[in-house]
Design a protein around this motif. Structure first.
Motif, PDB file in Angstrom:
ATOM      1  N   TYR A  42      -5.826   5.450  -5.347  1.00 66.15           N
ATOM      2  CA  TYR A  42      -6.666   6.429  -6.034  1.00 66.15           C
ATOM      3  C   TYR A  42      -7.724   5.761  -6.923  1.00 66.15           C
ATOM      4  O   TYR A  42      -8.423   6.414  -7.659  1.00 66.15           O
ATOM      5  N   SER A  43      -7.790   4.434  -6.854  1.00 64.41           N
ATOM      6  CA  SER A  43      -8.785   3.748  -7.672  1.00 64.41           C
ATOM      7  C   SER A  43     -10.176   3.904  -7.068  1.00 64.41           C
ATOM      8  O   SER A  43     -11.150   3.566  -7.686  1.00 64.41           O
ATOM      9  N   TYR A  44     -10.271   4.404  -5.856  1.00 69.08           N
ATOM     10  CA  TYR A  44     -11.593   4.671  -5.308  1.00 69.08           C
ATOM     11  C   TYR A  44     -11.722   6.119  -4.871  1.00 69.08           C
ATOM     12  O   TYR A  44     -10.768   6.879  -4.863  1.00 69.08           O
ATOM     13  N   HIS A  45     -12.920   6.473  -4.495  1.00 66.52           N
ATOM     14  CA  HIS A  45     -13.333   7.855  -4.272  1.00 66.52           C
ATOM     15  C   HIS A  45     -12.519   8.535  -3.151  1.00 66.52           C
ATOM     16  O   HIS A  45     -12.354   7.997  -2.067  1.00 66.52           O
ATOM     17  N   LEU A  46     -12.028   9.733  -3.444  1.00 70.96           N
ATOM     18  CA  LEU A  46     -11.324  10.523  -2.438  1.00 70.96           C
ATOM     19  C   LEU A  46     -12.339  11.465  -1.785  1.00 70.96           C
ATOM     20  O   LEU A  46     -12.914  12.318  -2.450  1.00 70.96           O
ATOM     21  N   GLY A  47     -12.584  11.278  -0.499  1.00 72.85           N
ATOM     22  CA  GLY A  47     -13.590  12.082   0.198  1.00 72.85           C
ATOM     23  C   GLY A  47     -12.941  13.209   0.987  1.00 72.85           C
ATOM     24  O   GLY A  47     -12.184  12.961   1.916  1.00 72.85           O
ATOM     25  N   VAL A  53     -13.982   4.748   0.565  1.00 72.02           N
ATOM     26  CA  VAL A  53     -13.611   6.146   0.392  1.00 72.02           C
ATOM     27  C   VAL A  53     -12.231   6.352   1.036  1.00 72.02           C
ATOM     28  O   VAL A  53     -11.884   5.676   2.000  1.00 72.02           O
TER      29      VAL A  53
END
Ligand SMILES: [Zn+2]
Length: 314
Positions: free
Chosen positions: A4-9, A67
């Protein structure tokens, strides 16, 4: 790595093809474009190593894409039991009895949907492959195992037993005297289609004729008279099984995937046989070979719908 440290698309799809020899993962963008793709060998040192390898690959491919998808579709052998959630019917028997969906969801950190590889083939080819535009798509994998998947109006049909389209463990229809009771199958039955026409079955039939071991695809390409006789039998058995499927289901198209679909003139040879086998003697079903080749598994896995209920077994 924390996923979850990067963007959830929300319009991104992540799929994994968990095979017997390799694991492949892909991230698809909103326009079906491949944002990232990775593969690694399937571990041979046990179940926990397999779980870790899948999770690591998902995190790696999503890291590369920049993502992450809201859920992860995973195609592999077998399917989760509708009553226990534990994996069953997998020819990679190390997975059977394990809470695979639950363990993968925990390791990846998101919900997962599991389906068998033939289901993924059907989804992928119905979406934008050789079966695109057809309402009822029946897909058959001809490889190390024999699998089947059914997509109706773009949706995978699984059924109350999660057996929709399962083809390889139906019995060989109209067995001849020398085909009864048939070879023992790993599933506990005798005479399953998989025990007759899978790649390993064909290789065993070749060795039984006193030849040195040969890969199924090489047997299919061999000009040797024994190989041609075996392939003729193989086509006849597959045609008998397909005729039963056509008579029960009458799909709008049948699409073939798996290593043995590369056999020369597969669909033409089956066409010739099916006319005599389908009820009524008239048959118009288009037979096509997968457009996405061995990528159908991972692309179809990405298209699996998100889980609608908790995957945890009791
Ligand atoms: Zn079986």
């Amino acid at each position: 790595m924390d996923v979850y440290s990067y963007h959830l698309g929300m319009d991104v799809l992540t799929g994994v093809d968990l095979g017997g020899t390799k694991i492949e993962a892909v991230v698809l963008g909103p326009g079906d474009e491949v944002l990232a793709r990775h593969r690694c060998p399937t571990p041979t040192n046990g179940y926990p190593a397999t779980i870790n390898a899948v999770a690591k690959l998902v995190h790696m491919v999503e890291d590369d894409a920049g993502v992450a998808a809201p859920h992860v579709g995973i195609g592999g052998p077998g399917s989760p039991s509708p009553t226990t959630g534990r994996q069953r019917n997998a020819n990679s028997t190390i997975l059977n009895g394990q809470p695979l969906a639950c363990d993968l969801a925990t390791a990846i950190g998101r919900p997962v949907t599991l389906a068998n590889d033939a289901d993924c083939l059907a989804l992928s080819e119905a979406h934008d492959g050789a079966a695109a535009g057809h309402q009822c798509v029946f897909a058959v994998i001809l490889g190390t195992g024999i699998g089947g998947g059914l997509v109706i109006n773009g949706r995978l049909h699984t059924g109350p037993n999660a057996l929709g389209g399962e083809f390889g463990h139906t019995a060989l229809p109209r067995p001849r005297a020398d085909e009864t009771p048939g070879p023992a199958c790993w599933c506990g039955q005798r005479g399953c289609l998989e025990s007759w026409i899978s790649g390993p079955a064909l290789e065993a039939q070749w060795v039984a004729l006193k030849h040195t071991a040969l890969r199924a695809t090489d047997i299919a390409a061999s000009p040797h008279a024994d190989a041609q006789k075996l392939i003729d039998q193989w086509l006849d058995r597959l045609a008998r099984a397909l005729a039963n499927t056509i008579t029960v289901l009458d799909p709008d198209v049948i699409v073939f995937g798996g290593g043995l679909n590369a056999m020369a003139n597969l669909t033409g040879a089956l066409d010739q046989r099916l006319g005599d086998l389908v009820f009524g003697g008239e048959y118009l079903t288009p037979l096509v070979v997968a457009r996405h080749g061995d990528s159908s598994g991972v692309l179809g896995a990405a298209r699996l719908p998100g889980p609608t209920s908790p995957t945890a077994p009791p």
